[in-house]
Design an enzyme around this catalytic site. Sequence first.
Site, short mmCIF file in Angstrom:
data_model
loop_
_atom_site.label_atom_id
_atom_site.label_comp_id
_atom_site.label_asym_id
_atom_site.label_seq_id
_atom_site.Cartn_x
_atom_site.Cartn_y
_atom_site.Cartn_z
N HIS A 125 -11.13 -2.69 -1.39
CA HIS A 125 -9.75 -2.72 -1.23
C HIS A 125 -8.97 -3.23 -2.65
O HIS A 125 -9.67 -3.91 -3.30
CB HIS A 125 -9.41 -3.77 -0.28
CG HIS A 125 -7.75 -3.85 0.18
ND1 HIS A 125 -6.78 -4.27 -0.44
CD2 HIS A 125 -7.45 -3.31 1.28
CE1 HIS A 125 -5.69 -4.32 0.42
NE2 HIS A 125 -5.87 -3.55 1.31
N ASP A 202 -15.18 -10.45 0.88
CA ASP A 202 -13.83 -10.09 1.36
C ASP A 202 -14.13 -9.90 3.01
O ASP A 202 -14.36 -8.87 3.54
CB ASP A 202 -13.07 -9.33 0.80
CG ASP A 202 -11.99 -8.56 1.56
OD1 ASP A 202 -11.62 -8.84 2.63
OD2 ASP A 202 -11.23 -7.55 0.91
N GLN A 205 -11.49 -7.61 7.01
CA GLN A 205 -11.78 -6.37 7.93
C GLN A 205 -12.69 -6.86 8.93
O GLN A 205 -13.18 -6.22 10.10
CB GLN A 205 -12.00 -5.20 7.16
CG GLN A 205 -11.80 -3.94 8.11
CD GLN A 205 -10.10 -3.88 8.27
OE1 GLN A 205 -10.11 -3.88 9.61
NE2 GLN A 205 -9.22 -3.98 7.32
N LYS A 228 -4.91 -10.05 10.69
CA LYS A 228 -5.71 -8.72 11.37
C LYS A 228 -6.50 -9.12 12.32
O LYS A 228 -7.33 -8.36 12.91
CB LYS A 228 -6.72 -8.45 9.89
CG LYS A 228 -5.98 -7.77 8.89
CD LYS A 228 -6.70 -6.74 8.19
CE LYS A 228 -5.69 -6.00 7.25
NZ LYS A 228 -6.37 -5.92 5.90
N CYS A 366 -5.29 1.55 0.28
CA CYS A 366 -5.52 0.61 -0.74
C CYS A 366 -6.83 0.79 -1.03
O CYS A 366 -7.32 -0.25 -1.41
CB CYS A 366 -5.19 -0.63 -0.25
SG CYS A 366 -3.66 -0.98 0.49
C1 PLP Z 1 -6.14 -5.98 4.60
C2 PLP Z 1 -7.33 -6.25 3.81
C3 PLP Z 1 -7.03 -6.81 2.53
C4 PLP Z 1 -5.72 -7.40 2.24
O1 PLP Z 1 -5.35 -8.30 3.06
P1 PLP Z 1 -3.84 -8.97 3.11
O2 PLP Z 1 -3.66 -9.78 4.29
O3 PLP Z 1 -2.85 -7.97 2.69
O4 PLP Z 1 -4.00 -9.99 1.81
C5 PLP Z 1 -8.08 -7.08 1.78
N1 PLP Z 1 -9.30 -6.47 1.86
C6 PLP Z 1 -9.53 -5.58 3.24
C7 PLP Z 1 -10.99 -5.20 3.36
C8 PLP Z 1 -8.59 -5.59 3.95
O5 PLP Z 1 -8.87 -4.84 5.08
#
Ligand code: PLP
Length: 408
Positions: A125, A202, A205, A228, A366
Site C-alpha cells: 500500500h 502491515d 488488511q 477495517k 493505493c
Molecule cells: C487500509 C490500508 C492501509 C492504510 O490504513 P489507514 O487506516 O488509511 O491508515 C495500509 N495498508 C493496507 C494493507 C491497507 O489495507
Amino acid sequence: MQATTLDVTAIRKDFPILQRKVNGYPLVYLDNAATSQTPRQVIDVIVDYYSRYNANIHRGVHALSQEATDAYEQAREKIRSHFNAAHSHEIIFTSGTTEAINLVANGFSSLLAEGDEILVSAMEHHSNIVPWQMLCERNGAKLRVIPMNQQGELEMDTYREMLSGKTKLVFCNHISNALGTINPVEEIIRLAHDSGAAVLIDGAQAAPHLKADMQQLDVDFYTVSAHKLCGPTGVGMLYGKEEWLRKLPPYKGGGEMIAEVTFEKTTYADLPHKFEAGTPNIAGGIAFGAALDYLNAIGMEAIARYEQELLAYATQKLQEIEGLRIYGTAADKTSVISFNIDGIHPYDIGTLLDKMGIAVRTGHHCAQPIMDFYQIPGTVRASFCFYNSIEEIDRLVEGVKKAKDMLL
Ligand SMILES: *Cc1c(COP(=O)(O)O)cnc(C)c1O
C-alpha cells in the site's frame, strides 16, 4: 448455493447501514477492504461514551476522567489479548496504520546509516512505501523491492538472496489490499531475523480476517486500523516489541508523553505514553476494543471459513463471464477479487454498478506499483466481509454482466 457456516441474516440486523437503499436499490456494500461497516454494538459504545463519561484521560482526579481512563486502558488490554502481545504497554494507540508506520519510519531515522538497506514487498500500500522513501532520502539508506509473480505471490527465493548483513528492516503487508494475497509472514520474519533485520508487518488488511498472534509470529512491529474491522475511523494500533519501543525515539512531542519538562531538558514518559502525545481519540479507542469483542463473539475462525465460501462462490461466478480477468490468484488469499473486463475501463464498470446500488472500489487501490506490474490503469475490486450474503454476490455478478452489455 446456500452458505452454511454463519447466520448472516441475524448478523446483518446488527448493521443499520445495510438496511439503506442507494439509487433505489438495497445497498450491496462490497468495498470492505477500504473500510468496513459498523455494528450497532460498536456505535452504542461511542454514543454511551459521549452521553455518560466524556472526559480527558490520565489527568483528572474527577470521576468522569477516571471512568474514561479505565475504559480506554481496558480497551488497550483487550487489544493486547486479541493479538496476544506480551505486555499492554507494547500496544500504542495511533490514528491508524498510516500513522503507525510513520511512527516507526521516523524512529528508525536515527538508527540507519548510509548503505543500510530496507526491503519492501512489491505489493505494498502507498502508506507502506512513501514513509520509507522519505526515510531513505534523509539518511542515504537504500530501498529495495521484493518482487512478486503473476499470481501475486512474493518470490521468496529472491527475497532470501536479497537479505544480507546490510538489511536493517523488512516491511511487508500481511494481506494485500489490492490482490487479497496472504503473505507467508512467519517465514518472512524468520528469514529476516536470521540475517539480523527487524520486521514490520502491515496488518491493516489481515486483522479483519484472521487472528495474528504477536508472540507466535515473533514480529517486531505490527499495525492495524480499527475502521477495517468494524471499528471507527481515526484509530488504530502499533504493536512493537518492548525492546524496540524503548530504542525508538518519540516522534511527536506534547502533553502526556513526558515525565518532566523544563526548558533545558525533557524526560520522556514510560511506554506506551512516550508515543501518545496529545489527547487521543478516546471514544475511538474504546470502540476499537468493542469491535474486537464483536468479532470474537462471532469467532475469527467462523468468519474466515464463511469468507472463504463467499470468495470461492464469487470467483467461480465471475470467471464464467467472458473476457473477465482476475488479478491476484495466489493459492493463499482472502475475500478480495480484483478484476477487469477486456476493453472496458474499470471506472465505467464501477459507475454503472453504483447506479444499481452496488459499492465496489475502482482504481489503483493505493497500490500503483501493482497496477504497473500488470500494465493496467486499475481494477474493479469487490471485497467481501462476513456480513455479505450469497444473494449479494449474485447481484454483483448480474450487475457486472449488465454493465458489460451496456458498455461493449
Ligand atoms: C487500509 C490500508 C492501509 C492504510 O490504513 P489507514 O487506516 O488509511 O491508515 C495500509 N495498508 C493496507 C494493507 C491497507 O489495507
